[in-house]
Design an enzyme around this catalytic site. Sequence first.
Site, PDB file in Angstrom:
ATOM      1  N   ALA A  58       0.846  -1.105   0.148  1.00 46.42           N
ATOM      2  CA  ALA A  58       0.193  -0.389  -0.336  1.00 46.42           C
ATOM      3  C   ALA A  58       0.688   0.767  -0.194  1.00 46.42           C
ATOM      4  O   ALA A  58       2.205   0.951   0.975  1.00 46.42           O
ATOM      5  CB  ALA A  58      -0.718   0.162   1.218  1.00 46.42           C
ATOM      6  N   VAL A  84       5.667  -0.799   1.878  1.00 50.76           N
ATOM      7  CA  VAL A  84       5.496   0.251   1.018  1.00 50.76           C
ATOM      8  C   VAL A  84       5.655   0.931   0.430  1.00 50.76           C
ATOM      9  O   VAL A  84       6.445   0.762  -0.058  1.00 50.76           O
ATOM     10  CB  VAL A  84       5.930   1.385   2.894  1.00 50.76           C
ATOM     11  CG1 VAL A  84       4.956   2.811   2.355  1.00 50.76           C
ATOM     12  CG2 VAL A  84       5.404   0.739   3.995  1.00 50.76           C
ATOM     13  N   LYS A  85       4.441   1.458  -0.776  1.00 50.41           N
ATOM     14  CA  LYS A  85       5.108   1.976  -1.588  1.00 50.41           C
ATOM     15  C   LYS A  85       5.207   3.879  -1.368  1.00 50.41           C
ATOM     16  O   LYS A  85       4.035   4.160  -1.092  1.00 50.41           O
ATOM     17  CB  LYS A  85       3.954   1.201  -2.289  1.00 50.41           C
ATOM     18  CG  LYS A  85       3.317   0.238  -2.255  1.00 50.41           C
ATOM     19  CD  LYS A  85       2.228  -0.321  -3.731  1.00 50.41           C
ATOM     20  CE  LYS A  85       2.689   0.853  -5.004  1.00 50.41           C
ATOM     21  NZ  LYS A  85       1.475   0.338  -5.869  1.00 50.41           N
ATOM     22  N   ILE A  86       6.801   3.398  -2.050  1.00 48.39           N
ATOM     23  CA  ILE A  86       7.148   5.144  -2.104  1.00 48.39           C
ATOM     24  C   ILE A  86       6.926   5.975  -3.892  1.00 48.39           C
ATOM     25  O   ILE A  86       7.331   5.147  -4.317  1.00 48.39           O
ATOM     26  CB  ILE A  86       8.176   5.225  -1.188  1.00 48.39           C
ATOM     27  CG1 ILE A  86       8.359   4.535  -0.237  1.00 48.39           C
ATOM     28  CG2 ILE A  86       8.398   6.931  -0.964  1.00 48.39           C
ATOM     29  CD1 ILE A  86       7.804   4.931   0.453  1.00 48.39           C
TER      30      ILE A  86
END
Length: 220
Positions: A58, A84-86
């Site tokens: 996400a 974690v998508k950055i």
Amino acid sequence: MELYLDTANIAEVERLARIFPLQGVTTNPSIVAANGESIWDVLPRLQNAVGKEGRLFAQVMSRSADGMVAEAQKLRECVPGLVVKIPVTFEGLAAIKQLTALGIPTLGTAVYSAAQGLLAALAGAEYVAPYVNRVDAQGGDGIRMVQELQALLELHAPDSKVLAASFKTPRQALDCLLAGCESITLPLDVAQQFLAAPAVDSAVVKFEEDWQKAFGRLSL
Ligand code: E4P
């Protein structure tokens, strides 16, 4: 290899997790927004749908590195194993470095060039997600970008993996896998197109007709 579905549709994940050899589910803000429910409700249910071994991704919304790090920590409190998508912006790159130092796994997303993806990997991202179809749609060559990124990671950042994303056809996904990508994420329609050739059903119907004619039943 790792196969993911790019969706926040819990019913479809539950249905397809029984059928497909899935490693988990990826989401992005547009996907979660289209679903309409609170992200804090959706994420635990998606994790449940893919099982405790399944991996969930996400994305943060903040634009500043410190904001991204704080949101990443909140996402991980909600679902402890989450990646974690950055977005790989200047601030995003700083956030990936900070999160890597904290031991929080990241995926560098919104990748439109091999150079951008390489930087995310060097900053410590476990995954890098090049946007194949979006590059094609801009008149670029999404597959060539993936080939270059894959080669660069093998040479210079072997601990990071390409997670190829943004597909409109199974062909695009296969070309990424042939380029050596270890992981892909498919939207629901493309995942189903992998098995959707009309000839497949026709072949099965013909087997049934022949069997029925010879033995008067449809079972062995
Ligand atoms: C993955 O990281 C992306 O969010 C996603 O695959 C983008 O796909 P789209 O270009 O079909 O929106």
